[in-house]
Enzyme design. Structure first.
Site, short mmCIF file in Angstrom:
data_model
loop_
_atom_site.label_atom_id
_atom_site.label_comp_id
_atom_site.label_asym_id
_atom_site.label_seq_id
_atom_site.Cartn_x
_atom_site.Cartn_y
_atom_site.Cartn_z
N ARG A 1 27.32 61.26 55.07
CA ARG A 1 28.37 60.27 54.87
C ARG A 1 28.08 59.29 53.74
NH1 ARG A 1 29.10 61.94 59.47
NH2 ARG A 1 26.86 61.84 59.47
N THR A 2 26.89 58.73 53.75
CA THR A 2 26.66 57.65 52.79
C THR A 2 26.75 58.20 51.37
OG1 THR A 2 25.28 56.56 54.40
CG2 THR A 2 25.09 55.77 52.16
N LYS B 1 6.91 65.54 41.71
CA LYS B 1 5.79 65.65 40.76
C LYS B 1 4.96 64.37 40.74
CE LYS B 1 8.60 68.32 37.51
NZ LYS B 1 9.23 68.20 36.17
N ARG C 1 18.89 55.76 48.40
CA ARG C 1 18.35 55.82 49.78
C ARG C 1 16.91 56.27 49.70
NH1 ARG C 1 21.13 58.43 54.98
NH2 ARG C 1 22.20 56.44 54.76
N HIS D 1 20.61 48.63 55.95
CA HIS D 1 21.62 49.57 55.47
C HIS D 1 22.90 48.77 55.18
CE1 HIS D 1 23.89 53.08 54.78
NE2 HIS D 1 23.54 53.83 55.81
C1 NCD Z 1 22.84 55.95 59.52
C2 NCD Z 1 21.57 55.82 58.68
O1 NCD Z 1 21.34 56.62 57.78
O2 NCD Z 1 20.85 54.88 58.97
N1 NCD Z 1 23.72 56.92 59.03
C3 NCD Z 1 24.63 56.57 58.07
O3 NCD Z 1 24.29 56.16 56.99
N2 NCD Z 1 25.92 56.62 58.42
C4 NCD Z 1 22.58 56.12 60.96
C5 NCD Z 1 21.67 57.22 61.40
O4 NCD Z 1 21.16 58.01 60.60
O5 NCD Z 1 21.48 57.30 62.60
#
Ligand code: NCD
Length: 307
Positions: free
Chosen positions: A51-52, A80, A101, A129
């Site tokens: 999703r993100t 690397k 991320r 997040h």
């Molecule tokens: C969350 C995350 O990555 O922290 N997911 C997301 O970004 N929607 C929640 C999760 O992974 O449980």
């Protein structure tokens, strides 16, 4: 130049402006379809995501921009041994904005010190997040019509769940918000959230382990999965993973106007039979994530709202 590393990087007022922009985008998407023409978003994802990453990419494409990036550390020069600081210096030459991320807490902060373009934290380890939080705020405001005067239940892995930490930090800024923290003893919120955030601001909260008893009080129930990848020991994960399963029977205990949110992915913690309940809002929440990321990209790139 501004970054988004922590949900508090935007003031309450700036957050309202961002949510207003996201709501306008929802209503008039065509108005925004070329505002980022010629701009590039780089998605640097060292950890898995559906999703993100894809909602960031969809957001930039919806704005008429383009996207580039990688979706795992293995397919980047991190494999690397390249440092985050070198990678972002280079990406600053290729793109206009970065969404990152990383499994290490603080990696996006380090990136922001070396990048010459805005950096967005798209999740750093078990820490924060902030763009999920903006998504959650937009969802709550759209469904409930307000961000104040709410009792919010957070259920599941409150220790490792970064979405929970960011949401608590953001929500304490609105008046009359109370929290019910529902988790097994081992997965309670970290002490910095309890002491430096909740207690330091005199925010009413209770820590409980029984979801059924909490249900009738809640305006929002925020379910989370147990974060398998952050456990040191598989036995503990197996013992704790099914601590809570929200099903139809539990939903009968809730208010008629309570909403269930979940950042997703779901594992077992919400039975699929709940999906048909009008109060199940987690797929709508994923849609709001695109609007809010569109608004965020525009804001950080300094793109003006079209008339
Ligand atoms: C969350 C995350 O990555 O922290 N997911 C997301 O970004 N929607 C929640 C999760 O992974 O449980």
């Amino acid at each position: 130049m501004r970054h988004l590393l922590n949900p508090l990087d935007f003031s309450v007022e700036e957050t309202y402006e961002l949510l207003d922009l996201a709501s306008d985008i929802e209503k008039n998407p065509e108005k925004y379809s070329h505002v980022c023409a010629g701009k590039k978003l780089a998605t640097l994802f060292y950890e898995p995501s559906t999703r993100t990453r894809l909602s960031f990419e969809a957001a930039m494409l919806n704005l008429g921009g383009s996207v580039l990036g990688f979706s795992s550390a293995d397919s980047s020069s991190a494999a690397k041994g390249e440092s985050v600081s070198d990678t972002v210096r280079v990406i600053s030459c290729y793109a206009d904005i970065i969404a990152m991320r990383h499994n290490k807490e603080g990696a996006p902060l380090v990136a922001s010190h070396h990048a010459t373009i805005p950096v967005i934290n798209a999740g750093d380890g078990g820490h924060q997040h902030p763009t999920q939080t903006l998504t959650d705020l937009l969802t709550i405001r759209s469904l409930k019509g307000r961000l104040d005067t709410l009792t919010i239940g957070l259920c599941g892995d409150l220790k490792f769940g970064r979405t929970v930490h960011s949401l608590i930090e953001a929500m304490i800024r609105y008046p009359h918000v109370k929290f019910v923290l529902i988790s097994p003893q081992e997965l309670r919120v970290p002490s910095y959230i309890r002491e430096d955030v909740l207690e330091a601001h005199n925010i009413p909260y209770e820590e409980v382990d029984n979801l059924d008893l909490a249900m009738p009080k809640l305006d929002i129930l925020y379910m989370t999965r147990v974060q398998k990848e952050r456990f040191f020991n598989e036995e503990d994960y197996i013992r704790l993973k099914d601590s809570y399963i929200l099903d139809k029977k539990k939903m009968e205990l809730a208010k008629a106007d309570m909403f269930v949110l979940h950042p997703l992915p779901r594992v077992n913690e919400i039975s699929t039979e709940v999906d048909a309940d009008p109060r199940a809002a987690y797929f709508r929440q994923a849609q709001y994530g695109v609007y809010v990321r569109m608004a965020l990209i525009m804001t950080l790139l300094g793109v003006k709202k079209p008339c």
